[in-house]
Motif scaffolding. Sequence first.
Motif, PDB file in Angstrom:
ATOM      1  N   ASP A   1       0.812  -1.220   0.000  1.00  0.00           N
ATOM      2  CA  ASP A   1       0.000   0.000   0.000  1.00  0.00           C
ATOM      3  C   ASP A   1       0.841   1.263   0.000  1.00  0.00           C
ATOM      4  OD1 ASP A   1       1.087  -0.091   2.488  1.00  0.00           O
ATOM      5  OD2 ASP A   1      -0.805   0.225   3.561  1.00  0.00           O
ATOM      6  N   GLY A   2       2.146   1.147  -0.192  1.00  0.00           N
ATOM      7  CA  GLY A   2       2.999   2.313  -0.239  1.00  0.00           C
ATOM      8  C   GLY A   2       3.584   2.710   1.097  1.00  0.00           C
ATOM      9  N   THR A   3       3.169   2.052   2.169  1.00  0.00           N
ATOM     10  CA  THR A   3       3.682   2.396   3.497  1.00  0.00           C
ATOM     11  C   THR A   3       4.706   1.393   3.993  1.00  0.00           C
ATOM     12  OG1 THR A   3       1.938   1.171   4.655  1.00  0.00           O
ATOM     13  CG2 THR A   3       1.474   3.457   4.043  1.00  0.00           C
ATOM     14  N   GLY A   4       5.019   0.416   3.192  1.00  0.00           N
ATOM     15  CA  GLY A   4       5.934  -0.622   3.628  1.00  0.00           C
ATOM     16  C   GLY A   4       5.243  -1.914   3.983  1.00  0.00           C
ATOM     17  N   LEU A   5       3.910  -1.910   4.117  1.00  0.00           N
ATOM     18  CA  LEU A   5       3.159  -3.127   4.404  1.00  0.00           C
ATOM     19  C   LEU A   5       2.895  -3.852   3.083  1.00  0.00           C
ATOM     20  CD1 LEU A   5       0.608  -1.739   6.990  1.00  0.00           C
ATOM     21  CD2 LEU A   5       2.736  -2.975   7.421  1.00  0.00           C
ATOM     22  N   THR A   6       3.172  -5.167   3.041  1.00  0.00           N
ATOM     23  CA  THR A   6       3.024  -5.940   1.809  1.00  0.00           C
ATOM     24  C   THR A   6       2.332  -7.254   2.105  1.00  0.00           C
ATOM     25  OG1 THR A   6       5.188  -6.992   2.099  1.00  0.00           O
ATOM     26  CG2 THR A   6       5.121  -4.931   0.824  1.00  0.00           C
ATOM     27  N   ALA A   7       1.851  -7.868   1.035  1.00  0.00           N
ATOM     28  CA  ALA A   7       1.287  -9.213   1.089  1.00  0.00           C
ATOM     29  C   ALA A   7       1.634  -9.901  -0.220  1.00  0.00           C
ATOM     30  CB  ALA A   7      -0.227  -9.179   1.307  1.00  0.00           C
ATOM     31  N   THR A   8       1.821 -11.217  -0.156  1.00  0.00           N
ATOM     32  CA  THR A   8       2.255 -11.979  -1.328  1.00  0.00           C
ATOM     33  C   THR A   8       1.220 -13.037  -1.666  1.00  0.00           C
ATOM     34  OG1 THR A   8       4.561 -11.628  -0.741  1.00  0.00           O
ATOM     35  CG2 THR A   8       4.081 -13.396  -2.300  1.00  0.00           C
ATOM     36  N   GLY A   9       0.882 -13.109  -2.940  1.00  0.00           N
ATOM     37  CA  GLY A   9      -0.026 -14.137  -3.440  1.00  0.00           C
ATOM     38  C   GLY A   9       0.572 -14.780  -4.684  1.00  0.00           C
ATOM     39  N   SER A  10      -0.155 -15.677  -5.258  1.00  0.00           N
ATOM     40  CA  SER A  10       0.329 -16.371  -6.469  1.00  0.00           C
ATOM     41  C   SER A  10      -0.708 -16.254  -7.569  1.00  0.00           C
ATOM     42  CB  SER A  10       0.610 -17.846  -6.168  1.00  0.00           C
ATOM     43  OG  SER A  10      -0.572 -18.496  -5.737  1.00  0.00           O
ATOM     44  N   HIS A  11      -0.227 -16.367  -8.798  1.00  0.00           N
ATOM     45  CA  HIS A  11      -1.115 -16.303  -9.968  1.00  0.00           C
ATOM     46  C   HIS A  11      -0.569 -17.257 -11.047  1.00  0.00           C
ATOM     47  CE1 HIS A  11      -4.124 -14.855 -12.651  1.00  0.00           C
ATOM     48  NE2 HIS A  11      -3.236 -14.373 -13.519  1.00  0.00           N
ATOM     49  N   GLU A  12      -1.475 -17.964 -11.658  1.00  0.00           N
ATOM     50  CA  GLU A  12      -1.124 -18.927 -12.709  1.00  0.00           C
ATOM     51  C   GLU A  12      -1.867 -18.559 -13.971  1.00  0.00           C
ATOM     52  OE1 GLU A  12      -0.354 -23.332 -11.959  1.00  0.00           O
ATOM     53  OE2 GLU A  12      -2.375 -23.324 -12.823  1.00  0.00           O
ATOM     54  N   VAL A  13      -1.122 -18.567 -15.090  1.00  0.00           N
ATOM     55  CA  VAL A  13      -1.671 -18.168 -16.385  1.00  0.00           C
ATOM     56  C   VAL A  13      -1.505 -19.352 -17.360  1.00  0.00           C
ATOM     57  CG1 VAL A  13      -1.567 -16.510 -18.265  1.00  0.00           C
ATOM     58  CG2 VAL A  13      -1.046 -15.782 -15.931  1.00  0.00           C
ATOM     59  N   LEU A  14      -2.598 -19.791 -17.950  1.00  0.00           N
ATOM     60  CA  LEU A  14      -2.587 -20.871 -18.949  1.00  0.00           C
ATOM     61  C   LEU A  14      -2.376 -20.264 -20.317  1.00  0.00           C
ATOM     62  CD1 LEU A  14      -3.057 -23.863 -19.710  1.00  0.00           C
ATOM     63  CD2 LEU A  14      -5.499 -23.285 -19.895  1.00  0.00           C
ATOM     64  N   LEU A  15      -1.381 -20.854 -21.070  1.00  0.00           N
ATOM     65  CA  LEU A  15      -1.099 -20.388 -22.429  1.00  0.00           C
ATOM     66  C   LEU A  15      -1.990 -21.170 -23.391  1.00  0.00           C
ATOM     67  CD1 LEU A  15       2.796 -20.165 -22.218  1.00  0.00           C
ATOM     68  CD2 LEU A  15       1.134 -18.333 -21.990  1.00  0.00           C
TER      69      LEU A  15
END
Length: 954
Positions: free
Chosen positions: A784-798
């Motif tokens: 959010d620009g304040t240093g707080l982060t969260a990590t997720g994943s994403h999968e893309v089918l070709l």
Amino acid sequence: MARWLLLVALVPLLARAGWGELPALMGAPQDVVVANDGGVVIGASSSQAVAWSVSDAGATPVAQLSGSYFGAGLFGGACLAGLRAGGVDVSAGCGAGAAVSGTPRRFRVFPSGLSAARVTIVSSDGFFVAPSPTGTFTQPLQTPWTSTGARSLQHATIDGLEVALMNASTLDLRVSIDGGSIFTVPLSAPARDAAPFDRGGVGAIVVTTAGAAVLLPALGMAEVPITLPGGFTAQFVTMTTERGSAQGAGYGLMSSASGQVLSPVPDPSQPGSIWIPRSGAPLLWDRVHCLDAYRCAAIGDGGVLHVLTNDFAPVVALDAGPVFAGASAQLVATATDSDGDPVFITWAAGLGTVTPGGDPEGRSAALLVPPGAECANASVPMTLTISDGLGLHNRTLSTSVRLDSAAGVSLSPLAPVVTPGTPSVVFTGSTDAGCAGATLQWSTTDGQMGTGNTFTWTVPAAACGADGGTVTVTASYQDPAGHLASASTIVTLPSVAPPSAPVFVMPATQPAGTTQLWSPIDGGHVCDGVSGFPGLTLDWMLPTPPPGVTLTALDGGLEIAVPDFCTRATVTATAQLRVVGEPPARASPPGTLTVDIVPNPPPLGPTTPFAINLEVDAGVAMGFFTVDAGCRDPALLAAVVSVGIPDASVVAQQTFTQVPGPWSLPIPPSCGAGQYELLAELLDDGGVTGARVREVVPASTLPILPGIASPATLPVTCGVGGRGQLTVASNPNGCATPLATWRQIGGPALLQSTLVGATVDVQTASMGLEVVGQRLQFDVEVGDGTGLTATGSHEVLLTATPFVELSESLSPFPAREEEAQFVTLRLRNASSCAVDGLTLRETLVGLTPVLTTIRGGGAVTPEWADGTLTLQNVSLAAGATETISFKAVRRLLTRVELDGSVLLNDQLVSYRPQTPAPVTGCGCQSGVNPLLGLALAWLTLRRRGGLRQGRPFV
């Protein structure tokens, strides 16, 4: 030489009524003296001599000498001197001390300035003086004075000369004037202590003997006994006239066994008249010393050192009068002093003579105004001067005493009764005033006036009123000084008929919260308004008023006061009209007033008491309201409750509720630690009242959640590979994600494996079609620009648009194998890219493939399961066509269908040039006629051995 100590600790003074208590000396106190005008007090004892700087803040020890001392003093404004056996000690840096012969008794440094210091010492060897404590002491007499009974030593400046005296246990007093020869003054009894003083250039001495005191008005004059209060046993005395005045000559203290203190300085011309006990003093029995009329010191009971400061001026007041000329009036003043000092009052009158009353403090006086003075004076100017011994405290009160006159007025005739229309009545008047110029002034209640010793009153032509009415005749006068005197008489006229009953408005309604006067609208007397008629009065018979209602009967009506807006009541009262002066028996018949009081609550406004009982739990604000709406219908009250951001004028949640409630309102969460304002506005009958309540409610913090990434697929084209844009949007259950970083963790290689941005462009490193069906895998970190982060994943089918054209056909085998079919599959690569690893899946309905007969497609691997033929690893060159064929055995009595597809990495890549019906039938037609059905049944029987022939079935 004794040691010099510089001390700086501030010791609070224990004060009471001007007295303060100094810290205790080591050893028994021998002497105490106020050394200079700066507030330095010195005490000497059998163990030490200490100098303190004394102020309102406390006592600060500034110097100390260790040893055994008979007396102490300060010279040069800073140097401590102490008298001990054998000599005089001085503090460090002040020079060397001096030796003293004999047994020392007392000494004084006078005054404190070093350049003018004169030090006097009394010892068993004589009477010595020196210019300073460090100088050489000499005897004023050539013959040593060897008296061993020396008790004290006192100083005073009288008419510019220094007088030093010392008393011994003999019947004489030793005196030295300006350091000269010593001479003696005879006494009637051995002196315990003696104090010289100056009053207006006249020297006098106060001497204390064994429990008594005498005054020597001047040297050589006979003793005058001093009258002391009962039980007072005189001990030591000190006198000072410095900083005094003519009204209060200074200060004097006298210690006694009873601890009383006497002040101020006595007047030698009036001995015994001004020795007054001082209130609020501690128990004093030993030596005392005053520097001036402001500051004194004394040794009290148990050796406690005390300091007296005259801080407060006295206050005087006179509340007297009136007085009459020719008579003596006794006046008493009220005087107070916060320090407890005795006070002296002197009187002066601007008219007549004022004589002190004889009390020691002058609190009373007699005022005599000459006869006739009241003719020219309305008051007597008075001036009172009050003093407590300190000249700066002298106060003057200028006031006056009212001067009255005892004169009066006499009238005749008195209380005449006359008939209307008769001749006029002549009144005569006289006064006993002794003042010239007093003229009688006449007036009547019917408006007639006159001047002089006689007055002619004209009788009214009409007789209206009770007994015809009454008229008051008054004669008055005012003398040149403004004194008034008057006399009146009442003239009575014959009576007439009583008034008619009063009539009130009906019905009558009064709003609560108002005050209203209810007067008759009709009724009265026939003579009302006629000249000479005395008028009517309204007599009320009032009931006990309802609660909250005040009834006030007035001559003009009934005043009903209802302070409470919510009162509902009915007031019924009766009244009668009566001619002024008539008895109640001649009043009119009663009239009745009935007033209905109805509630009348005022409009609610911004100051209406409006409060909220608020609770916040699990992101929900809830509660109820309290409001002081008086008697207003609660159904008319409501409130609008909003939760929002006040500075941005954003309303996040709002609800409408009845008052008092209950109500509840969800508090929307916010990003970061924040808070909302809860605003409740009171409505009355649907309208805004202005009454509002503001409360701060905490907002639950939304988490930083992984965003929602898209799309789930990307297109793959020949010569480009997989390419497109990926986007991550904010999670609706979390906070905004303006920052995003994409890191590839799986799938085919990209031109860039790390990308930054909410929207990024991606492209595979391979530009062929072999990446179709593969999946790009990313870790996406958002913040959010304040240093707080969260990590997720994403999968893309070709994925790719189908590029393999697939067509199918059936044909029969030779007749001897009429139950077999020949299957042909044609695959055409419509793209310009060669592709390997294709998978062909062909669903065969009614057919079973012979896997060993498969031809074409390259090094394919056939699999047959669940009615589907799968060929793996099919390869197609760019733009090429591949034919795959095989033999399939047809199952009897089943319908034949072909349905195939081509996949690349489990993704469909085939299409048909058109959409025909699935290939069905025997290879020559799609249906089964009756004859064919019989034939098929025959073939089945034959295969099962139901028919026997010469050659076997193959």
